[in-house]
Design a protein around this motif. Sequence first.
Motif, PDB file in Angstrom:
ATOM      1  N   CYS A  26       0.829  -1.202   0.000  1.00  0.00           N
ATOM      2  CA  CYS A  26       0.000   0.000   0.000  1.00  0.00           C
ATOM      3  C   CYS A  26       0.869   1.259   0.000  1.00  0.00           C
ATOM      4  O   CYS A  26       1.928   1.285   0.648  1.00  0.00           O
ATOM      5  CB  CYS A  26      -0.902  -0.031   1.236  1.00  0.00           C
ATOM      6  N   PRO A  27       0.444   2.312  -0.686  1.00  0.00           N
ATOM      7  CA  PRO A  27       1.205   3.566  -0.680  1.00  0.00           C
ATOM      8  C   PRO A  27       1.418   4.159   0.723  1.00  0.00           C
ATOM      9  O   PRO A  27       2.310   4.966   0.924  1.00  0.00           O
ATOM     10  CB  PRO A  27       0.354   4.513  -1.531  1.00  0.00           C
ATOM     11  N   TYR A  34      -2.823  -2.725  -1.257  1.00  0.00           N
ATOM     12  CA  TYR A  34      -3.762  -1.612  -1.134  1.00  0.00           C
ATOM     13  C   TYR A  34      -5.168  -2.091  -0.768  1.00  0.00           C
ATOM     14  O   TYR A  34      -5.801  -1.547   0.128  1.00  0.00           O
ATOM     15  CB  TYR A  34      -3.780  -0.793  -2.429  1.00  0.00           C
ATOM     16  N   GLY A  90      -7.407   0.476   0.940  1.00  0.00           N
ATOM     17  CA  GLY A  90      -8.493   0.313  -0.014  1.00  0.00           C
ATOM     18  C   GLY A  90      -9.818   0.012   0.653  1.00  0.00           C
ATOM     19  O   GLY A  90     -10.871   0.496   0.227  1.00  0.00           O
ATOM     20  N   HIS A 108     -11.101   3.316   1.955  1.00  0.00           N
ATOM     21  CA  HIS A 108     -11.536   4.177   0.846  1.00  0.00           C
ATOM     22  C   HIS A 108     -12.885   3.737   0.292  1.00  0.00           C
ATOM     23  O   HIS A 108     -13.715   4.574  -0.071  1.00  0.00           O
ATOM     24  CB  HIS A 108     -10.494   4.188  -0.273  1.00  0.00           C
ATOM     25  N   CYS A 113      -2.693   7.982   1.566  1.00  0.00           N
ATOM     26  CA  CYS A 113      -2.937   7.121   0.412  1.00  0.00           C
ATOM     27  C   CYS A 113      -3.982   7.744  -0.509  1.00  0.00           C
ATOM     28  O   CYS A 113      -3.874   7.655  -1.732  1.00  0.00           O
ATOM     29  CB  CYS A 113      -3.372   5.741   0.901  1.00  0.00           C
ATOM     30  N   ARG A 131      -3.636   8.645  -4.462  1.00  0.00           N
ATOM     31  CA  ARG A 131      -4.598   8.144  -5.451  1.00  0.00           C
ATOM     32  C   ARG A 131      -5.577   9.220  -5.930  1.00  0.00           C
ATOM     33  O   ARG A 131      -6.463   8.935  -6.725  1.00  0.00           O
ATOM     34  CB  ARG A 131      -5.348   6.960  -4.878  1.00  0.00           C
ATOM     35  N   ARG A 132      -5.440  10.438  -5.417  1.00  0.00           N
ATOM     36  CA  ARG A 132      -6.306  11.568  -5.763  1.00  0.00           C
ATOM     37  C   ARG A 132      -7.784  11.260  -5.497  1.00  0.00           C
ATOM     38  O   ARG A 132      -8.659  11.552  -6.310  1.00  0.00           O
ATOM     39  CB  ARG A 132      -6.083  11.997  -7.214  1.00  0.00           C
ATOM     40  N   ASP A 133      -8.039  10.690  -4.325  1.00  0.00           N
ATOM     41  CA  ASP A 133      -9.402  10.348  -3.909  1.00  0.00           C
ATOM     42  C   ASP A 133      -9.948  11.470  -3.029  1.00  0.00           C
ATOM     43  O   ASP A 133     -10.001  11.363  -1.809  1.00  0.00           O
ATOM     44  CB  ASP A 133      -9.389   9.009  -3.164  1.00  0.00           C
TER      45      ASP A 133
END
Length: 124
Positions: free
Chosen positions: A6-7, A14, A19, A22, A40, A44-46
């Motif tokens: 995972c980042p 992830y 994840g 998210h 993270c 991931r630009r979430d």
Amino acid sequence: MTTRSCPCGLPEAYEACCGRFHSGAAAAPTAERLMRSRYCAFVRRDGAYLLRTWHPRTRPERLELDPRMRWTGLEILETGDGSAFHTAGTVTFRASYRGGSLHERSRFERVGGAWVYVDGEFLD
């Protein structure tokens, strides 16, 4: 097939790590895990997750993420409280990006049982 970690810096993939937060399948159990999942989400630009996990009293109306920003790593330097037994906590971290780093002490609180980001203080 190789599964990348995972980042956020933890060794899980992830999907099994940030994840699940998210997607809404689980909630971050500690302030540190929320911090990691928010980092993270920046990677991931979430933006939806970032806004959803921001305290209602400090949350901006919208969030614009720079598509040119390339986050390269997260280092947790210190945590204060923020466990399942607390209602508030802090996480001091250094988030690296291409060309520099961000050093911050973030404050977190529980709202309705879920950890949320309140605000942060930039450190030298």
